[in-house]
Write a protein that holds these residues in place. Structure first.
Motif, PDB file in Angstrom:
ATOM      1  N   TYR B  13      22.560  49.956  40.279  1.00  0.00           N
ATOM      2  CA  TYR B  13      24.176  49.502  39.249  1.00  0.00           C
ATOM      3  C   TYR B  13      24.461  48.539  39.662  1.00  0.00           C
ATOM      4  O   TYR B  13      25.723  47.927  38.129  1.00  0.00           O
ATOM      5  CB  TYR B  13      24.985  50.095  40.573  1.00  0.00           C
ATOM      6  CG  TYR B  13      25.037  49.534  42.141  1.00  0.00           C
ATOM      7  CD1 TYR B  13      24.930  48.299  42.134  1.00  0.00           C
ATOM      8  CD2 TYR B  13      24.126  50.520  43.050  1.00  0.00           C
ATOM      9  CE1 TYR B  13      24.632  47.571  43.780  1.00  0.00           C
ATOM     10  CE2 TYR B  13      23.677  49.304  44.171  1.00  0.00           C
ATOM     11  CZ  TYR B  13      24.191  48.551  44.732  1.00  0.00           C
ATOM     12  OH  TYR B  13      24.475  48.030  45.893  1.00  0.00           O
ATOM     13  N   ASP B  14      23.584  46.575  39.874  1.00  0.00           N
ATOM     14  CA  ASP B  14      23.950  45.532  38.745  1.00  0.00           C
ATOM     15  C   ASP B  14      24.253  45.415  37.389  1.00  0.00           C
ATOM     16  O   ASP B  14      24.669  45.067  37.128  1.00  0.00           O
ATOM     17  CB  ASP B  14      23.099  44.590  40.070  1.00  0.00           C
ATOM     18  CG  ASP B  14      23.541  44.557  41.140  1.00  0.00           C
ATOM     19  OD1 ASP B  14      25.192  45.123  41.964  1.00  0.00           O
ATOM     20  OD2 ASP B  14      22.808  44.042  41.854  1.00  0.00           O
ATOM     21  N   ILE B  17      26.957  48.012  35.786  1.00  0.00           N
ATOM     22  CA  ILE B  17      27.672  47.305  35.837  1.00  0.00           C
ATOM     23  C   ILE B  17      28.379  46.386  35.208  1.00  0.00           C
ATOM     24  O   ILE B  17      28.479  45.855  34.101  1.00  0.00           O
ATOM     25  CB  ILE B  17      28.012  46.385  36.803  1.00  0.00           C
ATOM     26  CG1 ILE B  17      28.449  47.941  37.813  1.00  0.00           C
ATOM     27  CG2 ILE B  17      29.262  45.754  37.076  1.00  0.00           C
ATOM     28  CD1 ILE B  17      28.616  47.767  40.042  1.00  0.00           C
ATOM     29  N   HIS B  26      38.630  43.773  31.705  1.00  0.00           N
ATOM     30  CA  HIS B  26      38.841  43.183  32.280  1.00  0.00           C
ATOM     31  C   HIS B  26      39.193  44.094  33.612  1.00  0.00           C
ATOM     32  O   HIS B  26      39.467  43.867  34.881  1.00  0.00           O
ATOM     33  CB  HIS B  26      40.232  42.654  32.618  1.00  0.00           C
ATOM     34  CG  HIS B  26      40.433  41.055  31.834  1.00  0.00           C
ATOM     35  ND1 HIS B  26      38.860  40.440  32.116  1.00  0.00           N
ATOM     36  CD2 HIS B  26      41.108  40.352  30.852  1.00  0.00           C
ATOM     37  CE1 HIS B  26      39.547  39.377  30.441  1.00  0.00           C
ATOM     38  NE2 HIS B  26      40.695  39.692  30.339  1.00  0.00           N
ATOM     39  N   CYS B  27      38.104  45.328  34.036  1.00  0.00           N
ATOM     40  CA  CYS B  27      37.865  46.812  34.218  1.00  0.00           C
ATOM     41  C   CYS B  27      36.298  46.863  35.388  1.00  0.00           C
ATOM     42  O   CYS B  27      36.127  47.284  34.917  1.00  0.00           O
ATOM     43  CB  CYS B  27      38.794  47.173  34.235  1.00  0.00           C
ATOM     44  SG  CYS B  27      39.326  48.515  35.959  1.00  0.00           S
ATOM     45  N   PRO B  28      35.697  46.002  35.829  1.00  0.00           N
ATOM     46  CA  PRO B  28      34.170  46.597  35.770  1.00  0.00           C
ATOM     47  C   PRO B  28      34.233  47.137  37.387  1.00  0.00           C
ATOM     48  O   PRO B  28      33.664  47.966  36.886  1.00  0.00           O
ATOM     49  CB  PRO B  28      33.719  44.933  36.756  1.00  0.00           C
ATOM     50  CG  PRO B  28      35.081  43.975  37.110  1.00  0.00           C
ATOM     51  CD  PRO B  28      36.315  44.348  35.737  1.00  0.00           C
ATOM     52  N   LEU B  29      35.650  47.708  37.741  1.00  0.00           N
ATOM     53  CA  LEU B  29      35.179  49.329  38.194  1.00  0.00           C
ATOM     54  C   LEU B  29      34.864  49.715  37.959  1.00  0.00           C
ATOM     55  O   LEU B  29      34.485  51.510  38.709  1.00  0.00           O
ATOM     56  CB  LEU B  29      36.980  48.746  39.198  1.00  0.00           C
ATOM     57  CG  LEU B  29      36.904  50.306  40.240  1.00  0.00           C
ATOM     58  CD1 LEU B  29      35.332  50.439  41.174  1.00  0.00           C
ATOM     59  CD2 LEU B  29      37.955  50.449  40.556  1.00  0.00           C
ATOM     60  N   ALA B  32      31.412  50.608  37.710  1.00  0.00           N
ATOM     61  CA  ALA B  32      30.839  49.954  38.805  1.00  0.00           C
ATOM     62  C   ALA B  32      31.645  52.028  39.346  1.00  0.00           C
ATOM     63  O   ALA B  32      30.770  52.642  39.994  1.00  0.00           O
ATOM     64  CB  ALA B  32      31.847  49.370  39.947  1.00  0.00           C
ATOM     65  N   SER B  33      32.539  52.311  38.685  1.00  0.00           N
ATOM     66  CA  SER B  33      32.049  54.189  39.082  1.00  0.00           C
ATOM     67  C   SER B  33      31.565  55.282  38.784  1.00  0.00           C
ATOM     68  O   SER B  33      31.060  55.720  39.330  1.00  0.00           O
ATOM     69  CB  SER B  33      34.012  54.484  39.444  1.00  0.00           C
ATOM     70  OG  SER B  33      34.676  53.500  40.266  1.00  0.00           O
ATOM     71  N   TRP B  35      28.869  54.912  37.493  1.00  0.00           N
ATOM     72  CA  TRP B  35      26.993  54.265  37.389  1.00  0.00           C
ATOM     73  C   TRP B  35      26.756  55.966  38.184  1.00  0.00           C
ATOM     74  O   TRP B  35      26.069  56.917  37.696  1.00  0.00           O
ATOM     75  CB  TRP B  35      27.345  53.603  37.899  1.00  0.00           C
ATOM     76  CG  TRP B  35      25.802  53.289  37.912  1.00  0.00           C
ATOM     77  CD1 TRP B  35      24.624  52.270  37.586  1.00  0.00           C
ATOM     78  CD2 TRP B  35      25.111  53.333  39.601  1.00  0.00           C
ATOM     79  NE1 TRP B  35      23.120  52.855  38.321  1.00  0.00           N
ATOM     80  CE2 TRP B  35      23.533  53.072  40.006  1.00  0.00           C
ATOM     81  CE3 TRP B  35      25.113  53.787  41.027  1.00  0.00           C
ATOM     82  CZ2 TRP B  35      22.599  52.919  40.863  1.00  0.00           C
ATOM     83  CZ3 TRP B  35      24.383  53.853  42.323  1.00  0.00           C
ATOM     84  CH2 TRP B  35      23.520  54.038  41.928  1.00  0.00           C
ATOM     85  N   ALA B  36      27.988  56.633  39.439  1.00  0.00           N
ATOM     86  CA  ALA B  36      27.685  57.524  39.758  1.00  0.00           C
ATOM     87  C   ALA B  36      27.074  58.591  39.056  1.00  0.00           C
ATOM     88  O   ALA B  36      26.600  60.001  39.668  1.00  0.00           O
ATOM     89  CB  ALA B  36      28.537  57.777  40.919  1.00  0.00           C
ATOM     90  N   ASP B  37      27.614  58.667  38.018  1.00  0.00           N
ATOM     91  CA  ASP B  37      27.560  60.150  36.904  1.00  0.00           C
ATOM     92  C   ASP B  37      26.312  60.027  36.462  1.00  0.00           C
ATOM     93  O   ASP B  37      25.814  61.248  35.754  1.00  0.00           O
ATOM     94  CB  ASP B  37      29.214  60.236  36.096  1.00  0.00           C
ATOM     95  CG  ASP B  37      30.320  59.727  36.486  1.00  0.00           C
ATOM     96  OD1 ASP B  37      29.924  61.139  37.696  1.00  0.00           O
ATOM     97  OD2 ASP B  37      31.333  59.759  36.234  1.00  0.00           O
ATOM     98  N   PHE B  53      37.262  58.622  34.348  1.00  0.00           N
ATOM     99  CA  PHE B  53      37.554  57.295  35.245  1.00  0.00           C
ATOM    100  C   PHE B  53      38.664  56.907  35.289  1.00  0.00           C
ATOM    101  O   PHE B  53      39.963  57.075  36.217  1.00  0.00           O
ATOM    102  CB  PHE B  53      36.750  56.676  35.686  1.00  0.00           C
ATOM    103  CG  PHE B  53      37.130  54.981  36.563  1.00  0.00           C
ATOM    104  CD1 PHE B  53      37.106  55.024  37.943  1.00  0.00           C
ATOM    105  CD2 PHE B  53      37.838  54.619  35.088  1.00  0.00           C
ATOM    106  CE1 PHE B  53      37.737  53.793  38.442  1.00  0.00           C
ATOM    107  CE2 PHE B  53      38.631  53.363  36.651  1.00  0.00           C
ATOM    108  CZ  PHE B  53      38.499  52.603  37.624  1.00  0.00           C
ATOM    109  N   SER B  56      41.417  59.864  37.012  1.00  0.00           N
ATOM    110  CA  SER B  56      41.377  59.647  38.227  1.00  0.00           C
ATOM    111  C   SER B  56      42.464  58.457  38.404  1.00  0.00           C
ATOM    112  O   SER B  56      42.373  59.230  40.269  1.00  0.00           O
ATOM    113  CB  SER B  56      40.120  59.934  38.875  1.00  0.00           C
ATOM    114  OG  SER B  56      39.417  58.597  38.747  1.00  0.00           O
ATOM    115  N   LEU B  57      42.651  57.849  37.824  1.00  0.00           N
ATOM    116  CA  LEU B  57      43.895  57.311  38.647  1.00  0.00           C
ATOM    117  C   LEU B  57      44.923  57.929  38.792  1.00  0.00           C
ATOM    118  O   LEU B  57      46.079  58.224  38.214  1.00  0.00           O
ATOM    119  CB  LEU B  57      43.771  55.667  37.944  1.00  0.00           C
ATOM    120  CG  LEU B  57      42.527  54.958  37.794  1.00  0.00           C
ATOM    121  CD1 LEU B  57      42.403  53.716  36.680  1.00  0.00           C
ATOM    122  CD2 LEU B  57      41.876  54.404  39.468  1.00  0.00           C
TER     123      LEU B  57
END
Lengths: 169, 169
Positions: B13-14, B17, B26-29, B32-33, B35-37, B53, B56-57
């Motif tokens: 993941y590092d 990301i 500006h949204c590394p989230l 990071a999210s 990656w699970a897919d 992603f 889903s917000l």
């Protein structure tokens, strides 16, 4: 810096995002979202808005928040790329000053944890000292992924409250 | 750099990301999210994971994503703090090279837009040239906040697809 809630409530979003950008580690989206909840009545109220943002995320999103956190006392700390906030927190918990044995133990458990869950072990280190942390990771390794995601996010909320408090000092 | 989907699917993941951290500005989230897919079958598949992603917000979260974007040709561009990706995109659309009149017009409409909606005007500038953009902001000013949040996020998705494509080049 010393900051009043009135001045926070009067901030435009750019200023607000800059001020609170790392309340959630490497996740300025949290501050950018929470700005919409102005005005805030207290640090607690502001902290709860960050908590509500975290709660609103999907499971992938919550795990993503955890993945934006550094390994405790791991690779990132060693390479000196910790955020200012994390560096201070880890140093206060004694995590930047471990014995060789402690480093090895924490390193091994961290790796087991990440391999099992797919995100790093996140704990509010300012509420725990190094022995509690090394023991805590062992216990948390027994949990399910869902449990650990929830516990991790609860720790992110506690970290956020403390970081918000620091910003107002 | 040239990248294969196999190597992306093998990333921890590092690394993932770091590679995709600014696919959403500006949204590394987001990375990071997403990656699970893994595993991803194609650029389109990866782009759809970023889209999911964003979808889903919460509404606050979607508006937050927009607030992480720079003003078009505004203050941030002038102060030279644009992200590498935004700088290239805005320069290709001719936005870093406006006449004084165009600058004034875009600046005024940007301000009206932000005052009305509480987030900046976001458009996929690589699919639009400066005249279309200056006209577009005028038309979009007539929308409701909910409509503009949705249109803004759809533009973020188009920007993400193009940025993903660049990363694989």
């Amino acid at each position: 810096m010393s900051l009043s809630m009135d001045s926070v409530n009067a901030m435009g979003y750019d200023n607000f995002i800059n001020t609170f950008r790392n309340v959630v580690e490497h996740c300025p989206l949290a501050a950018a979202s929470v700005w919409a909840d102005r005005p805030f009545s207290s640090e607690k109220d502001l902290g709860e808005a960050f908590g509500a943002f975290l709660d609103s995320l999907s499971n992938n999103g919550k795990e993503g928040v955890l993945r934006l956190h550094p390994d405790l006392a791991g690779r990132i700390a060693k390479s000196g790329t910790l955020s200012k906030e994390s560096s201070l927190e880890q140093s206060q918990a004694g995590l930047l000053d471990l014995t060789e044995d402690e480093q090895k133990q924490l390193g091994e458990r961290n790796k087991l944890y990440q391999d099992k869950f797919g995100f790093p072990f996140v704990i509010c280190v300012r509420e725990n000292k190094k022995n509690a942390i090394i023991q805590g990771i062992k216990e948390r390794l027994e949990h399910t992924k869902e449990e650990e995601c929830e516990i991790g996010v609860e720790n992110v909320k506690r970290i956020a409250l403390l970081r918000i408090h620091d910003i107002f000092q």
